[in-house]
Design a protein around this motif. Structure first.
Motif, PDB file in Angstrom:
ATOM      1  N   GLY A 155     -16.838  14.782  -3.061  1.00 53.62           N
ATOM      2  CA  GLY A 155     -18.089  14.865  -2.320  1.00 53.62           C
ATOM      3  C   GLY A 155     -18.536  13.501  -1.843  1.00 53.62           C
ATOM      4  O   GLY A 155     -17.953  12.473  -2.190  1.00 53.62           O
ATOM      5  N   ASP A 156     -19.600  13.568  -1.041  1.00 54.94           N
ATOM      6  CA  ASP A 156     -20.192  12.352  -0.475  1.00 54.94           C
ATOM      7  C   ASP A 156     -21.090  11.721  -1.550  1.00 54.94           C
ATOM      8  O   ASP A 156     -21.963  12.393  -2.103  1.00 54.94           O
ATOM      9  CB  ASP A 156     -21.014  12.775   0.755  1.00 54.94           C
ATOM     10  N   TRP A 157     -20.881  10.441  -1.831  1.00 56.36           N
ATOM     11  CA  TRP A 157     -21.683   9.802  -2.893  1.00 56.36           C
ATOM     12  C   TRP A 157     -23.171   9.891  -2.591  1.00 56.36           C
ATOM     13  O   TRP A 157     -23.998   9.904  -3.495  1.00 56.36           O
ATOM     14  CB  TRP A 157     -21.260   8.349  -3.126  1.00 56.36           C
TER      15      TRP A 157
ATOM     16  N   GLY B 181     -16.708   1.071  -4.015  1.00 53.83           N
ATOM     17  CA  GLY B 181     -15.647   0.620  -3.123  1.00 53.83           C
ATOM     18  C   GLY B 181     -16.077   0.571  -1.676  1.00 53.83           C
ATOM     19  O   GLY B 181     -17.275   0.670  -1.370  1.00 53.83           O
ATOM     20  N   ARG B 182     -15.101   0.450  -0.808  1.00 56.23           N
ATOM     21  CA  ARG B 182     -15.375   0.382   0.622  1.00 56.23           C
ATOM     22  C   ARG B 182     -16.157   1.601   1.094  1.00 56.23           C
ATOM     23  O   ARG B 182     -16.942   1.529   2.038  1.00 56.23           O
ATOM     24  CB  ARG B 182     -14.053   0.287   1.401  1.00 56.23           C
TER      25      ARG B 182
ATOM     26  N   LEU C 254      -5.989  -6.127  -9.941  1.00 56.31           N
ATOM     27  CA  LEU C 254      -4.914  -7.092 -10.098  1.00 56.31           C
ATOM     28  C   LEU C 254      -5.389  -8.536  -9.952  1.00 56.31           C
ATOM     29  O   LEU C 254      -5.058  -9.391 -10.757  1.00 56.31           O
ATOM     30  CB  LEU C 254      -3.861  -6.783  -9.035  1.00 56.31           C
TER      31      LEU C 254
ATOM     32  N   ASP D 228       3.851 -10.325  -8.031  1.00 56.16           N
ATOM     33  CA  ASP D 228       2.539 -10.734  -8.549  1.00 56.16           C
ATOM     34  C   ASP D 228       2.617 -11.957  -9.465  1.00 56.16           C
ATOM     35  O   ASP D 228       1.927 -12.030 -10.479  1.00 56.16           O
ATOM     36  CB  ASP D 228       1.878  -9.579  -9.338  1.00 56.16           C
TER      37      ASP D 228
ATOM     38  N   ASP E 249     -12.723  12.518  -0.277  1.00 51.49           N
ATOM     39  CA  ASP E 249     -11.400  12.952   0.156  1.00 51.49           C
ATOM     40  C   ASP E 249     -10.645  13.570  -1.030  1.00 51.49           C
ATOM     41  O   ASP E 249     -10.261  12.865  -1.956  1.00 51.49           O
ATOM     42  CB  ASP E 249     -10.642  11.729   0.700  1.00 51.49           C
TER      43      ASP E 249
ATOM     44  N   LEU F  37       0.817  -1.215   0.000  1.00 47.92           N
ATOM     45  CA  LEU F  37       0.000   0.000   0.000  1.00 47.92           C
ATOM     46  C   LEU F  37       0.854   1.269   0.000  1.00 47.92           C
ATOM     47  O   LEU F  37       0.324   2.372   0.041  1.00 47.92           O
ATOM     48  CB  LEU F  37      -0.975  -0.010   1.182  1.00 47.92           C
TER      49      LEU F  37
ATOM     50  N   ARG G  64     -11.863  -4.461  -4.150  1.00 48.80           N
ATOM     51  CA  ARG G  64     -11.782  -5.719  -3.401  1.00 48.80           C
ATOM     52  C   ARG G  64     -12.562  -5.751  -2.087  1.00 48.80           C
ATOM     53  O   ARG G  64     -13.224  -6.771  -1.794  1.00 48.80           O
ATOM     54  CB  ARG G  64     -10.311  -6.100  -3.151  1.00 48.80           C
TER      55      ARG G  64
ATOM     56  N   ILE H 222     -15.587   9.663  -7.865  1.00 51.10           N
ATOM     57  CA  ILE H 222     -16.428  10.367  -6.893  1.00 51.10           C
ATOM     58  C   ILE H 222     -15.941   9.927  -5.516  1.00 51.10           C
ATOM     59  O   ILE H 222     -16.040   8.756  -5.156  1.00 51.10           O
ATOM     60  CB  ILE H 222     -17.922  10.019  -7.077  1.00 51.10           C
ATOM     61  N   ASN H 223     -15.351  10.877  -4.790  1.00 48.15           N
ATOM     62  CA  ASN H 223     -14.735  10.532  -3.510  1.00 48.15           C
ATOM     63  C   ASN H 223     -14.758  11.766  -2.623  1.00 48.15           C
ATOM     64  O   ASN H 223     -14.530  12.877  -3.095  1.00 48.15           O
ATOM     65  CB  ASN H 223     -13.285  10.069  -3.757  1.00 48.15           C
TER      66      ASN H 223
ATOM     67  N   GLY I 195     -16.364   5.975  -4.215  1.00 51.72           N
ATOM     68  CA  GLY I 195     -15.895   5.526  -2.898  1.00 51.72           C
ATOM     69  C   GLY I 195     -14.739   4.547  -2.997  1.00 51.72           C
ATOM     70  O   GLY I 195     -14.617   3.626  -2.198  1.00 51.72           O
ATOM     71  N   ILE I 196     -13.892   4.758  -4.006  1.00 52.74           N
ATOM     72  CA  ILE I 196     -12.699   3.924  -4.212  1.00 52.74           C
ATOM     73  C   ILE I 196     -11.482   4.831  -4.107  1.00 52.74           C
ATOM     74  O   ILE I 196     -11.446   5.894  -4.743  1.00 52.74           O
ATOM     75  CB  ILE I 196     -12.754   3.227  -5.598  1.00 52.74           C
TER      76      ILE I 196
HETATM   77  C1  LIG Z   1      -1.637  -8.509  -3.919  1.00 51.12           C
HETATM   78  C2  LIG Z   1      -2.838  -7.623  -3.805  1.00 51.12           C
HETATM   79  C3  LIG Z   1      -3.855  -7.744  -4.734  1.00 51.12           C
HETATM   80  C4  LIG Z   1      -4.958  -6.899  -4.683  1.00 51.12           C
HETATM   81  N1  LIG Z   1      -5.919  -7.007  -5.652  1.00 51.12           N
HETATM   82  C5  LIG Z   1      -6.919  -6.083  -5.675  1.00 51.12           C
HETATM   83  C6  LIG Z   1      -7.881  -6.066  -6.744  1.00 51.12           C
HETATM   84  O1  LIG Z   1      -7.852  -6.907  -7.651  1.00 51.12           O
HETATM   85  N2  LIG Z   1      -8.849  -5.107  -6.727  1.00 51.12           N
HETATM   86  C7  LIG Z   1      -8.927  -4.157  -5.747  1.00 51.12           C
HETATM   87  O2  LIG Z   1      -9.819  -3.300  -5.799  1.00 51.12           O
HETATM   88  N3  LIG Z   1      -8.044  -4.175  -4.720  1.00 51.12           N
HETATM   89  C8  LIG Z   1      -7.059  -5.100  -4.665  1.00 51.12           C
HETATM   90  N4  LIG Z   1      -6.177  -5.085  -3.623  1.00 51.12           N
HETATM   91  C9  LIG Z   1      -6.452  -4.193  -2.462  1.00 51.12           C
HETATM   92  C10 LIG Z   1      -5.999  -2.761  -2.679  1.00 51.12           C
HETATM   93  O3  LIG Z   1      -4.642  -2.669  -2.275  1.00 51.12           O
HETATM   94  C11 LIG Z   1      -6.835  -1.791  -1.823  1.00 51.12           C
HETATM   95  O4  LIG Z   1      -6.776  -2.197  -0.488  1.00 51.12           O
HETATM   96  C12 LIG Z   1      -8.289  -1.710  -2.271  1.00 51.12           C
HETATM   97  O5  LIG Z   1      -8.369  -1.498  -3.669  1.00 51.12           O
HETATM   98  C13 LIG Z   1      -8.987  -0.589  -1.539  1.00 51.12           C
HETATM   99  O6  LIG Z   1     -10.353  -0.579  -1.878  1.00 51.12           O
HETATM  100  P1  LIG Z   1     -11.206   0.757  -1.711  1.00 51.12           P
HETATM  101  O7  LIG Z   1     -10.613   1.848  -2.516  1.00 51.12           O
HETATM  102  O8  LIG Z   1     -12.622   0.386  -2.009  1.00 51.12           O
HETATM  103  O9  LIG Z   1     -11.130   1.046  -0.147  1.00 51.12           O
HETATM  104  P2  LIG Z   1     -10.346   2.186   0.629  1.00 51.12           P
HETATM  105  O10 LIG Z   1      -8.941   2.244   0.228  1.00 51.12           O
HETATM  106  O11 LIG Z   1     -10.677   2.008   2.059  1.00 51.12           O
HETATM  107  O12 LIG Z   1     -11.021   3.531   0.109  1.00 51.12           O
HETATM  108  C14 LIG Z   1     -12.328   3.923   0.377  1.00 51.12           C
HETATM  109  C15 LIG Z   1     -12.505   5.315  -0.217  1.00 51.12           C
HETATM  110  O13 LIG Z   1     -13.850   5.708  -0.068  1.00 51.12           O
HETATM  111  C16 LIG Z   1     -13.894   7.093   0.234  1.00 51.12           C
HETATM  112  N5  LIG Z   1     -15.175   7.369   0.891  1.00 51.12           N
HETATM  113  C17 LIG Z   1     -15.557   6.950   2.135  1.00 51.12           C
HETATM  114  N6  LIG Z   1     -16.821   7.358   2.392  1.00 51.12           N
HETATM  115  C18 LIG Z   1     -17.228   8.043   1.296  1.00 51.12           C
HETATM  116  C19 LIG Z   1     -18.434   8.726   0.966  1.00 51.12           C
HETATM  117  N7  LIG Z   1     -19.485   8.766   1.800  1.00 51.12           N
HETATM  118  N8  LIG Z   1     -18.512   9.338  -0.234  1.00 51.12           N
HETATM  119  C20 LIG Z   1     -17.455   9.308  -1.104  1.00 51.12           C
HETATM  120  N9  LIG Z   1     -16.305   8.673  -0.842  1.00 51.12           N
HETATM  121  C21 LIG Z   1     -16.187   8.050   0.339  1.00 51.12           C
HETATM  122  C22 LIG Z   1     -12.692   7.338   1.089  1.00 51.12           C
HETATM  123  O14 LIG Z   1     -12.292   8.698   1.016  1.00 51.12           O
HETATM  124  C23 LIG Z   1     -11.673   6.389   0.484  1.00 51.12           C
HETATM  125  O15 LIG Z   1     -10.870   7.043  -0.497  1.00 51.12           O
HETATM  126  C24 LIG Z   1      -5.067  -5.929  -3.649  1.00 51.12           C
HETATM  127  C25 LIG Z   1      -4.053  -5.832  -2.710  1.00 51.12           C
HETATM  128  C26 LIG Z   1      -2.948  -6.660  -2.777  1.00 51.12           C
HETATM  129  C27 LIG Z   1      -1.879  -6.498  -1.764  1.00 51.12           C
END
Ligand SMILES: Cc1cc2nc3c(=O)[nH]c(=O)nc-3n(C[C@H](O)[C@H](O)[C@H](O)COP(=O)(O)OP(=O)(O)OC[C@H]3O[C@@H](n4cnc5c(N)ncnc54)[C@H](O)[C@@H]3O)c2cc1C
Ligand SMILES: Nc1ncnc2c1ncn2[C@@H]1O[C@H](COP(=O)(O)O)[C@@H](O)[C@H]1O
Lengths: 270, 320
Positions: B306-308, B211-212, B254, A132, B291, A14, B238, B288-289, B268-269
């Motif tokens: 902005g907030d989704w 996303g998360r 990946l 990878d 942060d 990360l 993920r 759309i995020n 939210g990714i």
């Molecule tokens: C070997 C390996 C392989 C991986 N393979 C994959 C893969 O294939 N695909 C993948 O996606 N990940 C993969 N990952 C994980 C990757 O590293 C990240 O952890 C992941 O992509 C994070 O997902 P995210 O962006 O949804 O969550 P987070 O990183 O937690 O981000 C969440 C985002 O949402 C935003 N947010 C929160 N609330 C709101 C709201 N109300 N409105 C708007 N925005 C908001 C936040 O500001 C934040 O930027 C892999 C990791 C490793 C180590």
């Protein structure tokens, strides 16, 4: 029941690209000097799978051994395997193990597994986050002549068999293999348990067992089938055009209009 | 050792579209390599094996067996290894699917071959094959040299433009037996559940992924609604897959799917490299995020901070 879990120490995946550096001579990616490495995420999950199996057995009837080949081990990091519940931690340390040559790593792991008297189950991560490759466990299974099941989100030992739920790209497949077997674990399995304070303190006092390449009788035999010629960081950047409105909802509406106007998306007729 | 052998994966008896990208990769080196092109089609109740002849292959080996109708790697591997041993190809090209990647790794060990996964570019010079591929979650690119044949490569999805099928194929279909002895196999299939709706992220023109930051499974309903209004397909990062909010088949990145739509909308990714490597070749990336410092904005074409919960209803309204 004896389970060997393979753990690879890697630069934290990360880490933002801007904080990474390439060591051109050694064709290596370096993290910031003050940030510790991590245990490859999928390997932590493989350890979690092993610990869940161990819970099914009576005390002392199931042994979990963590095994790692590498160089420059951060003991605080690797000893987390102890804290989480591994019975033993075996480290094979040698600068030669810092390599792209998967075949060399696999021969090393296979030799160590033999030295440890074999295992009923070898649990690995589905892939290591540095290169990878997603290769080592499959090659290891071939070398040891063992069946291999991949991408498990659930691993269950049933008598002389291991049953896994595999995560495919379009659903779930349940598969079974005879023991001994190699199984790789995917992220859907869940995170490695967070050990309580007491376990972490005890782990700090424990010592890993070490093995050397010499003891194992493994040598790198160049030329490797694959050599790395060059390694460079990729900085994919685009100039982001921010869409701003009187309110966030307004910005959302403007964004949609911009995409429609540019012909990128088309509202469908209901 | 000579020539090129392509492993054509099938699903429900139909060759996967990856095949034409594999053919394109093969054509890049076919002339200097010599020895011709052959194809292995493995599956159950294969319908379109003769299409594979349009690749220009001299032979298309077809193995029809009920046990090859699923991504059961041991069955496929044993069948394909036997063919490789017979034909002794110099270069073997497998599709970048879970099955293809797995067969590639085990075959590399069996044949003592050099293997490169996720190949972006390929070059043959002085009897050595040089390839480039992303590593470290897409944060870096490595140039690899496969020193001695046999070589095995797995092209990245989308990296090689699909080859044009020939109108007058000259090759022949060769039927083969799988020669699998059930008792000798060390793994067994127990069951398989497939998603009922077949979503094809890889070939989608517009994708909206959550996303998360969506916080749970329910908001994905809103994404589906929006997707329906603009003919898009819904994807995910993920965490929503790991948490069981959505099917793992929706994961982009990946270890998920590699996509290259006209428009990729990420809600939210955060934009981790492991996610972006799966969508970075999209023509337009929209983020759309909430942060403003989220890394995704450095890779996006258009962004809304902005907030989704506020942004998406406005977006949805404009599609009505
Ligand atoms: C070997 C390996 C392989 C991986 N393979 C994959 C893969 O294939 N695909 C993948 O996606 N990940 C993969 N990952 C994980 C990757 O590293 C990240 O952890 C992941 O992509 C994070 O997902 P995210 O962006 O949804 O969550 P987070 O990183 O937690 O981000 C969440 C985002 O949402 C935003 N947010 C929160 N609330 C709101 C709201 N109300 N409105 C708007 N925005 C908001 C936040 O500001 C934040 O930027 C892999 C990791 C490793 C180590
Ligand atoms: N040097 C190593 N030491 C221990 N385990 C390893 C090593 N290299 C690879 N592995 C295991 O093999 C898996 C896949 O690695 P890779 O083929 O490098 O992607 C990892 O998740 C680890 O479980």
């Amino acid at each position: 029941m004896k389970i060997i879990v393979t753990l690879k120490q890697v630069v934290d995946p990360l880490t933002p690209v801007s904080a990474l550096k390439v060591d051109g001579a050694r064709r290596k990616i370096l993290g910031p000097p003050d940030t510790p490495p991590v245990i490859n995420g999928y390997d932590e999950q493989a350890l979690e799978a092993a610990l869940r199996i161990k819970e099914e057995w009576r005390d002392g009837e199931c042994q979990v051994i963590a095994l790692s080949a590498g160089t420059g081990f951060d003991l605080d990091v690797m000893k987390r395997a102890f804290a989480a519940g591994a019975d033993e931690l075996v480290l094979i340390e040698d600068t030669a193990l810092d390599t792209w040559d998967v075949s060399f790593i696999v021969r090393t792991l296979a030799a160590a597994i033999k030295q440890l008297g074999g295992a009923d189950l070898v649990l690995c991560g589905r892939q290591a986050s540095d290169w990878d490759n997603a290769q080592a466990p499959l090659m290891l299974a071939e070398l040891l002549g063992l069946p291999c099941l991949t991408l498990a989100r659930r691993v269950e030992v049933k008598g002389q068999h291991v049953q896994v739920e595999r995560v495919l790209s379009d659903g779930i497949q349940v598969m079974e293999a005879n023991l001994p077997a190699v199984v790789t674990v995917t992220s859907e399995l869940g995170e490695l348990r967070y050990p309580p304070m007491r376990a972490r303190l005890q782990a700090a006092k424990r010592r890993p067992r070490t093995m050397t390449l010499k003891e194992l009788g493994v040598t790198a035999t160049p030329p490797a089938a694959v050599e790395m010629l060059d390694l460079s960081l990729l900085q994919i950047e685009r100039d982001c055009q921010f869409v701003k409105g009187a309110s966030e909802a307004e910005a959302g509406r403007m964004l949609a209009e911009l995409l429609i106007g540019g012909g990128f998306i088309k509202p469908q007729q209901a | 050792m000579s020539g090129i052998l392509i492993f054509a994966e099938t699903d429900d008896g139909t060759i996967l579209p990856n095949f034409w990208e594999q053919v394109s990769a093969a054509r890049q080196v076919a002339d200097p390599l010599g020895g011709g092109l052959r194809v292995a089609v493995q599956g159950s109740q294969i319908k379109d094996a003769s299409d594979a002849l349009k690749s220009g292959a001299e032979q298309v080996y077809v193995t029809n067996d009920a046990r090859l109708g699923e991504p059961w790697s041991e069955a496929h591997l044993e069948t394909f290894t036997a063919l490789c041993r017979e034909l002794q190809p110099e270069l073997i090209i497998l599709p970048r699917t879970l099955l293809g990647m797995e067969i590639a790794a085990r075959l590399a060990q069996r044949l003592d071959a050099g293997l490169a996964q996720d190949v972006m570019t390929m070059q043959l010079a002085e009897g050595k094959l040089t390839v480039t591929r992303p590593v470290f979650g897409g944060a870096a690119s490595a140039t690899l040299r496969l020193t001695r044949p046999p070589w095995i490569i797995v092209p990245r999805t989308g990296a090689f433009a699909p080859a044009e099928p020939l109108s007058t194929p000259k090759g022949e279909l060769v039927a083969r037996q799988a020669n699998l002895v059930d008792d000798a196999l060390k793994t067994r299939r127990i069951s398989r559940t497939r998603q009922t709706s077949k979503i094809n992220l890889e070939r989608a023109r517009v994708i909206i992924s959550g996303g998360r930051g969506l916080g749970g499974p329910e908001p994905f309903q809103l994404l589906h609604e929006i997707a329906e209004r603009m003919g898009a397909v819904v994807g995910a990062s993920r965490p929503p897959c790991d948490s069981g909010w959505v099917d793992s088949g929706m994961q982009v990145g990946l270890t998920g799917k590699t996509v290259s739509p006209e428009v990729y909308i990420a809600v939210g990714i955060s934009g981790a490299t492991q996610h972006m490597t799966g969508c970075s070749s999209s023509r337009v990336i929209v983020a759309i995020n909430q942060d403003p410092d989220a890394p995704i904005f450095r890779m996006a074409t258009y962004g809304v901070v902005g907030d989704w919960k506020q942004v998406l209803p406005g977006f949805c309204e404009a599609l009505a």
